[in-house]
Motif scaffolding. Structure first.
Motif, PDB file in Angstrom:
ATOM      1  N   PHE A  83      72.343  49.657  53.126  1.00 20.09           N
ATOM      2  CA  PHE A  83      73.166  50.511  52.001  1.00 20.09           C
ATOM      3  C   PHE A  83      74.908  49.777  52.507  1.00 20.09           C
ATOM      4  CE2 PHE A  83      76.855  53.251  52.159  1.00 20.09           C
ATOM      5  CZ  PHE A  83      76.976  53.502  50.629  1.00 20.09           C
ATOM      6  N   GLU A 128      69.675  48.486  42.817  1.00 20.69           N
ATOM      7  CA  GLU A 128      69.842  50.188  43.654  1.00 20.69           C
ATOM      8  C   GLU A 128      68.548  50.914  42.663  1.00 20.69           C
ATOM      9  OE1 GLU A 128      73.611  51.226  42.729  1.00 20.69           O
ATOM     10  OE2 GLU A 128      74.358  49.896  41.921  1.00 20.69           O
ATOM     11  N   MET A 142      66.498  50.852  46.948  1.00 22.20           N
ATOM     12  CA  MET A 142      67.442  51.515  47.422  1.00 22.20           C
ATOM     13  C   MET A 142      67.133  53.462  46.877  1.00 22.20           C
ATOM     14  SD  MET A 142      70.866  50.395  48.421  1.00 22.20           S
ATOM     15  CE  MET A 142      71.137  49.688  47.018  1.00 22.20           C
ATOM     16  N   ALA A 157      73.542  58.154  49.302  1.00 22.45           N
ATOM     17  CA  ALA A 157      72.519  57.840  50.762  1.00 22.45           C
ATOM     18  C   ALA A 157      72.872  58.562  52.057  1.00 22.45           C
ATOM     19  CB  ALA A 157      73.172  55.874  51.068  1.00 22.45           C
TER      20      ALA A 157
END
Lengths: 111, 554
Positions: A42, A73, A76, B113
């Motif tokens: 991140f 992205e 992720m 996140a």
């Protein structure tokens, strides 16, 4: 929040159980490893955004509109979610089984 | 919750986002939207029915605060996702992708996140140690009165700032979407919130949140699918048109003005990640599930829904560039590229109208209203819990209050918070309240989070350290925001900001950690020794869940 004497006795027994030490170090190690993976990717991505923004807009192949940024992205979103699934599976299975066992042993011995 | 998050985000980056002020400053009233009102009335009657049902099941304090701890991981996952995704997520982030392209996607990953980290480091300990509020955890082995007072003060500060930002945003949005008067909109939101929380407690609040999350997911998906069908479901085809039509052109694919420097990027990342982990109403959700197993599952489901929805929003934003951005109907005076009708935040609504007509527009408007209601209800409940459980029951009555007394206080507190929210909403109508969310996040990350995480992980934490560190974090976060551009220049009218960044977390959070650490280290009182000694038992409970608050039998 008060804990009664028998509860404290159970806590003391659990602490002495080598299985407890094993559980904690295994689970904490696993959680730490996964956290480090997430944080590294991140913040690594954010550093690329901050220092090398041109890389983000690079296309993966000629004529395609999927850029490095969009692909990274999407990766992720999926990968982080898969990691949560991996953790939940192992914690709710393997780790919780050990936990139940430890509590059962400690409660039994106290009585 | 994303409403708040999102406004926070917009607040953090206000200078970069010219449209950020639109939702807040927009004052034009739209014609009465009958489809939207009809669907909203349907939603309200459904949720009032649920509240009636929930009221019958809300008998104990545990029912009121945590739905008796009987919510399943899946239900709680939906509720958390609902808390996290709000009207501003839908409207603000779609608009962000529409105007800035890939920048919006970068924003969304920062929102997302934090969830894996909360799961790995906090979820199971939260559930194993907590009962009704997160102060149960921080005060577990520390001085009840002092630590709870500190936690309640910072929780209420967070809740109040959030409520104001929500109420003002709600009033403006409803005026825009439904054509209702600002003050009437505030009273409708405030009154419904009081009914949900006062009568239905956490059971009703959770179900309102679940229904709303499903509506939001369904509505967003429908709009995205209809929009994508215009491009034969080809991402490449949509993107090539978007890039060729957008004024930014190729720049749509590159990071722009959103994260101008590493400090801003890092502060944003830290603030969002750890602010989320310090928000009282989010933390409270972890006490509504049966055990640590379900707590972990909630995060799995919640993060799955959030990740999915963010990607839906990305598609909506890009599709809108072509579908909305090229249609004169959506521009004032029919001037393509001019001012968007209703302001920049209306992109998602215009897209719904373009692909699904008035019916879909009405549905999405109702979803937006429902979202605001659900979000303020969660906030009010968390605030009421801080007043009744922490301050009244534990600090004032020293744990001697009966459950009936505590419940009565919590209901009065909910009504009180509702009235305060309406009042502040009216007072702040004309003000730019975006900074308040930055403030709430900063306080959550600087006052709540450091003490919470240290209480779970660090044996050396003492009452003195926690209280001093917590207040330092609270005051530092407030001062940094007051001295930042968004308050010092924009609100107070000074020429130059004293603090160059809008988000305080990168500075106030480490400060709080440091002060907590040093003060705890220097504390050699007898109480401190006892508090350190008590860590071992707390640690076993945190790890195993033995002795944790059980779900009440229903």
């Amino acid at each position: 929040m008060s804990t009664n004497a028998s509860q404290n006795a159970v806590y003391a027994r659990i602490r002495k159980n080598p299985r407890f030490t094993e559980l904690v170090s295994k689970r904490q190690g696993f959680a730490t490893l996964l956290s480090v993976i997430v944080l590294t990717i991140f913040y690594g991505f954010f550093m690329v955004v901050a220092f090398n923004p041109n890389l983000i807009g690079q296309r993966l192949s000629e004529g395609s509109y999927v850029t490095v940024g969009i692909a990274a992205e999407l990766f992720m979103f999926i990968f982080f979610w898969v990691l949560t699934a991996v953790y939940v599976k192992r914690a709710n299975g393997e780790f919780d089984a050990i936990t139940t066992e430890i509590i059962r042993d400690a409660s039994k011995e106290v009585k | 919750m994303l409403a708040r998050l999102n406004v926070a985000l917009l607040a953090l980056l206000a200078p970069a986002l010219s449209f950020a002020g639109d939702a807040i400053s927009a004052t034009e009233k739209q014609p009465l939207n009958l489809h939207a009102i009809g669907m909203f009335v349907l939603f309200v009657s459904m949720t009032l029915g649920i509240t009636y049902w929930a009221a019958g099941r809300t008998k104990s304090a545990s029912d009121f605060y945590t739905a008796g701890g009987g919510i399943t991981g899946f239900q709680n996952g939906l509720a958390i996702a609902g808390d996290y995704m709000s009207a501003a997520t839908l409207l603000g982030l779609t608009a962000l992708v529409y105007t800035k392209g890939v920048d919006g996607y970068i924003y969304m990953i920062a929102f997302f996140a934090g969830w894996p980290i909360i799961l790995f480091l906090m979820a199971e300990r939260l559930r194993n140690l907590g009962k009704f509020t997160f102060a149960d955890i921080t005060s577990y082995r520390l001085n009840q009165s002092k630590v709870r007072t500190m936690a309640a003060v910072s929780s209420l500060t967070v809740v109040c700032f959030y409520l104001v930002a929500q109420m003002v945003g709600a009033g403006q949005l409803i005026k825009l979407l439904f054509g209702l008067d600002y003050n009437i909109a505030l009273f409708v939101v405030g009154a419904l919130m009081m009914v949900y929380v006062t009568f239905g407690g956490m059971v009703a609040t959770t179900w309102v949140q679940i229904i709303k999350a499903c509506m939001l997911l369904a509505g967003g998906t429908l709009v995205a699918v209809l929009a994508m069908s215009q491009f034969g479901f080809s991402f490449e085809k949509m993107m090539s048109q978007a890039v060729s039509l957008h004024s930014l052109g190729e720049k749509l694919l590159f990071p722009g003005t959103l994260l101008p420097d590493p400090i801003t990027a890092l502060s944003l990342g830290l603030g969002l990640m750890f602010g989320t982990a310090g928000l009282p109403h989010i933390l409270m959700r972890f006490f509504t599930v049966t055990n640590a197993k379900e707590a972990r599952k909630s995060v799995l489901y919640a993060s799955g829904f959030v990740a999915y929805f963010f990607n839906v929003i990305l598609l909506m934003g890009f599709a809108a560039i072509i579908i909305v951005g090229q249609n004169p109907e959506f521009f004032e005076g029919g001037q393509i590229g001019g001012k968007i009708v209703g302001g920049g935040n209306m992109i998602a609504m215009h897209l719904a109208k373009a692909v699904g007509g008035n019916l879909l527009l009405g549905f999405l408007s109702a979803v937006a209203f429902a979202t605001i209601l659900a979000v303020v209800s969660g906030l009010a409940l968390a605030g009421a819990a801080a007043i009744s459980h922490d301050i009244y029951a534990r600090v004032i009555r020293k744990g001697k209050a009966t459950e009936t007394e505590e419940l009565r206080v919590s209901r009065f507190a909910s009504v009180g918070l509702g009235l305060v929210a309406i009042l502040l909403g009216i007072v702040f109508e004309k003000m730019n309240v975006a900074f308040m969310v930055a403030l709430a996040f900063g306080i959550a990350a600087s006052a709540n989070f450091p003490v919470l995480i240290l209480s779970m992980y660090w044996k050396g934490l003492t009452t003195r350290g926690a209280v001093v560190g917590g207040y330092v974090g609270l005051i530092a976060a407030v001062l940094f925001v007051v001295f930042s551009k968004s308050v010092w220049v924009t609100v107070l009218g000074n020429a130059q900001a004293l603090f160059p960044y809008d988000q305080p977390a990168l500075f106030s959070m480490p400060l709080a950690f440091l002060v907590t650490f040093i003060v705890s280290k220097l504390d050699n009182s007898a109480e401190a020794q006892a508090e350190r000694a008590a860590f071992d038992d707390q640690y076993v409970r945190a790890q195993t869940g033995f002795g944790a608050a059980e779900a009440s039998a229903h």
